[in-house]
Design an enzyme around this catalytic site. Structure first.
Site, short mmCIF file in Angstrom:
data_model
loop_
_atom_site.label_atom_id
_atom_site.label_comp_id
_atom_site.label_asym_id
_atom_site.label_seq_id
_atom_site.Cartn_x
_atom_site.Cartn_y
_atom_site.Cartn_z
N LYS A 113 -2.45 12.32 -12.16
CA LYS A 113 -1.77 12.64 -10.90
C LYS A 113 -2.33 13.87 -10.18
O LYS A 113 -1.67 14.45 -9.31
CB LYS A 113 -0.25 12.80 -11.08
CG LYS A 113 0.43 11.70 -11.85
CD LYS A 113 -0.08 10.32 -11.54
CE LYS A 113 0.31 9.85 -10.14
NZ LYS A 113 -0.36 8.52 -9.88
N GLY B 236 -5.16 13.77 -8.34
CA GLY B 236 -6.02 13.40 -7.22
C GLY B 236 -7.24 12.59 -7.65
O GLY B 236 -8.27 12.59 -6.96
N THR C 294 -7.76 9.31 -7.72
CA THR C 294 -8.11 8.23 -6.80
C THR C 294 -8.78 8.80 -5.55
O THR C 294 -9.74 8.23 -5.02
CB THR C 294 -6.83 7.47 -6.41
OG1 THR C 294 -6.09 7.18 -7.60
CG2 THR C 294 -7.16 6.18 -5.69
N ARG D 1 -14.71 7.60 -15.29
CA ARG D 1 -13.46 8.31 -15.05
C ARG D 1 -12.69 8.44 -16.36
O ARG D 1 -12.64 7.49 -17.14
CB ARG D 1 -12.69 7.49 -14.01
CG ARG D 1 -11.30 7.83 -13.73
CD ARG D 1 -10.83 6.99 -12.52
NE ARG D 1 -11.05 5.58 -12.68
CZ ARG D 1 -10.07 4.66 -12.79
NH1 ARG D 1 -8.82 5.03 -12.74
NH2 ARG D 1 -10.35 3.38 -12.92
N THR D 2 -12.06 9.60 -16.54
CA THR D 2 -11.25 9.82 -17.73
C THR D 2 -10.13 10.82 -17.45
O THR D 2 -10.25 11.64 -16.54
CB THR D 2 -12.11 10.36 -18.91
OG1 THR D 2 -11.32 10.37 -20.10
CG2 THR D 2 -12.62 11.77 -18.66
N HIS D 3 -9.06 10.73 -18.25
CA HIS D 3 -8.02 11.76 -18.24
C HIS D 3 -8.06 12.56 -19.55
O HIS D 3 -7.15 13.35 -19.81
CB HIS D 3 -6.63 11.14 -18.14
CG HIS D 3 -6.29 10.52 -16.83
ND1 HIS D 3 -6.64 11.08 -15.61
CD2 HIS D 3 -5.59 9.39 -16.53
CE1 HIS D 3 -6.17 10.30 -14.64
NE2 HIS D 3 -5.55 9.27 -15.16
N SER E 179 4.78 14.25 -9.31
CA SER E 179 4.02 13.03 -9.06
C SER E 179 4.02 12.13 -10.30
O SER E 179 4.18 10.91 -10.19
CB SER E 179 2.59 13.40 -8.66
OG SER E 179 1.85 12.25 -8.35
N PHE F 297 -5.13 10.80 3.40
CA PHE F 297 -4.02 10.12 2.72
C PHE F 297 -3.61 8.87 3.48
O PHE F 297 -3.45 7.80 2.89
CB PHE F 297 -2.83 11.08 2.57
CG PHE F 297 -1.64 10.44 1.91
CD1 PHE F 297 -1.61 10.23 0.54
CD2 PHE F 297 -0.56 10.03 2.67
CE1 PHE F 297 -0.52 9.62 -0.07
CE2 PHE F 297 0.54 9.43 2.08
CZ PHE F 297 0.56 9.21 0.70
N GLU F 298 -3.46 8.98 4.79
CA GLU F 298 -3.00 7.85 5.62
C GLU F 298 -3.96 6.66 5.50
O GLU F 298 -3.53 5.52 5.32
CB GLU F 298 -2.85 8.28 7.07
CG GLU F 298 -1.70 9.24 7.34
CD GLU F 298 -1.91 10.65 6.76
OE1 GLU F 298 -3.08 11.07 6.58
OE2 GLU F 298 -0.90 11.32 6.46
N MET G 169 -6.17 6.05 3.11
CA MET G 169 -6.20 5.50 1.76
C MET G 169 -4.91 4.77 1.40
O MET G 169 -4.92 3.82 0.63
CB MET G 169 -6.51 6.60 0.74
CG MET G 169 -7.99 7.01 0.78
SD MET G 169 -8.43 8.25 -0.45
CE MET G 169 -8.00 7.41 -1.98
N ARG H 114 2.13 7.98 -2.68
CA ARG H 114 3.53 8.35 -2.52
C ARG H 114 3.70 9.30 -1.33
O ARG H 114 4.25 8.93 -0.30
CB ARG H 114 4.03 8.96 -3.83
CG ARG H 114 5.54 9.03 -3.98
CD ARG H 114 5.87 9.68 -5.30
NE ARG H 114 5.32 11.04 -5.38
CZ ARG H 114 5.95 12.14 -4.95
NH1 ARG H 114 7.16 12.05 -4.45
NH2 ARG H 114 5.36 13.32 -5.04
P1 A3P Z 1 1.89 12.16 -4.93
O1 A3P Z 1 2.62 11.38 -5.98
O2 A3P Z 1 2.31 13.61 -4.93
O3 A3P Z 1 1.97 11.56 -3.58
P2 A3P Z 1 -4.00 10.18 -9.21
O4 A3P Z 1 -4.94 9.41 -8.35
O5 A3P Z 1 -4.68 11.22 -10.05
O6 A3P Z 1 -3.10 9.28 -9.97
O7 A3P Z 1 -3.10 11.07 -8.23
C1 A3P Z 1 -2.17 10.47 -7.37
C2 A3P Z 1 -1.64 11.51 -6.43
O8 A3P Z 1 -2.66 11.83 -5.46
C3 A3P Z 1 -0.45 11.02 -5.64
O9 A3P Z 1 0.33 12.20 -5.34
C4 A3P Z 1 -1.14 10.46 -4.41
O10 A3P Z 1 -0.30 10.29 -3.29
C5 A3P Z 1 -2.18 11.55 -4.18
N1 A3P Z 1 -3.29 11.10 -3.31
C6 A3P Z 1 -4.01 9.98 -3.37
N2 A3P Z 1 -4.90 9.91 -2.37
C7 A3P Z 1 -4.73 11.04 -1.64
C8 A3P Z 1 -5.36 11.55 -0.45
N3 A3P Z 1 -6.32 10.88 0.18
N4 A3P Z 1 -4.93 12.74 0.02
C9 A3P Z 1 -3.95 13.43 -0.60
N5 A3P Z 1 -3.32 12.99 -1.73
C10 A3P Z 1 -3.71 11.81 -2.23
#
Ligand code: A3P
Length: 289
Positions: free
Chosen positions: A42, A44, A46, A100-102, A132, A223-224, A226, A251
């Site tokens: 969570k 960032g 993606t 990719r890894t966590h 998140s 964000f919008e 994506m 989200r």
């Molecule tokens: P929120 O749950 O706070 O909205 P991951 O990809 O590591 O699982 O992280 C997901 C988090 O990154 C989510 O946070 C998601 O909305 C946010 N996220 C994904 N793409 C984003 C973007 N382009 N800009 C900002 N936040 C982004």
């Protein structure tokens, strides 16, 4: 359906399917030109994946949109037969690979260190990560049910979540950043100044793109954009994995959503824990005083 419990490897809770495949993951054969995207869940992942992909494709949106984000950069821990595992997918991929890894540093397959691979680490402030992750666990059917926010807060501060403690993860990667080729970025910085941070990624990848291309990458990775993009919003993930009617994967994408979740008491307690756990590290989040 029922949610499978996590299992531990060296004290770090992980999805049971990952633990079942642990010997394949540990035996992973990295190559010197691999780029590994590393994040605590969570933070960032993606977002940085899409940025890396756009840089690789020279800002060509169409080329980035042929395959979903899940399949572009194999996830090492993915192991759900009959689908090919993340390791299998990586092995079938042409070089140079982006993976990719966590995993925290102590659990990373050793060949990444041996081959001196490039690591792109993205850190996100602990409180927003927790919020998140709470919503993600509500909708991700492969992870334990988080329970109420109050319950989840306790689970999270005790580190009993998949991939373990945020503190250990971030500290581990921060500590090795100078010994290896690590680009250490912050979610909050990418949010505040995307062009500057994207430029750092570009340089790290050894690429050179001009201003207009960088501007396009900034726009396309907002964000919008994506959230609306079926290749990045995880809408193709089956409902038995991600149930987006509970909470969308994309989200909010903001800094400071923790303020809508933490009580005053939780904030105070968390700040105290934070101070203890982060004592002696030089890492600084712009959200922490
Ligand atoms: P929120 O749950 O706070 O909205 P991951 O990809 O590591 O699982 O992280 C997901 C988090 O990154 C989510 O946070 C998601 O909305 C946010 N996220 C994904 N793409 C984003 C973007 N382009 N800009 C900002 N936040 C982004």
């Amino acid at each position: 359906g029922t949610r499978p419990p996590l299992r531990e490897v060296a004290g770090v809770p992980l999805p049971a399917t990952t633990v079942d495949n642990w010997s394949q993951i540990q035996g992973f054969e990295a190559q010197p030109d691999d780029l590994l995207i590393c994040t605590y869940p969570k933070s960032g992942t993606t977002w940085i994946q899409e940025i890396v992909d756009m840089i690789e494709q020279g800002g060509d949106v169409e080329r980035c949109q042929r395959v979903t984000i899940q399949h572009r950069h194999p996830f090492l821990e993915w192991a759900r037969p009959p689908q090919p595992s993340g390791v299998d997918r990586a092995a079938a991929m042409p070089s140079p690979r982006v993976l990719r890894t966590h995993l925290p540093t102590q659990l990373l397959p050793p060949s990444f260190w041996e081959n001196n691979c490039k690591f792109l680490y993205v850190a996100r402030n602990a409180k927003d990560c927790m919020v998140s992750y709470f919503h993600f666990q509500r909708m991700n059917q492969t992870l334990p049910d988080p329970g109420t926010w109050e319950e989840y807060f306790e689970t999270s501060v005790s580190g009993k979540v998949a991939w373990g403690s945020w503190f250990e993860h971030v500290k581990g990667w921060w500590e090795i950043r100078k010994k290896f080729q690590v680009l250490f970025l912050f979610y909050e910085d990418i949010k505040r100044n995307p062009k500057q941070e994207i430029q750092k990624v570009m340089q790290f990848m050894g690429k050179n793109l001009d201003g207009p291309v960088l501007d396009r990458i900034v726009q396309e990775t907002s964000f919008e954009k994506m959230k609306a993009n079926p290749m990045t919003n995880h809408s193709s993930a089956p409902k038995w994995i991600l149930d987006q009617s509970i909470s969308p994967f994309m989200r909010k994408g903001t800094v400071g959503d923790w303020k809508n979740h933490f009580t005053v008491a939780q904030k105070e307690r968390f700040d105290e824990i934070y101070k203890q756990k982060m004592e002696g590290t030089s890492i600084h989040f712009c959200t922490e005083l």
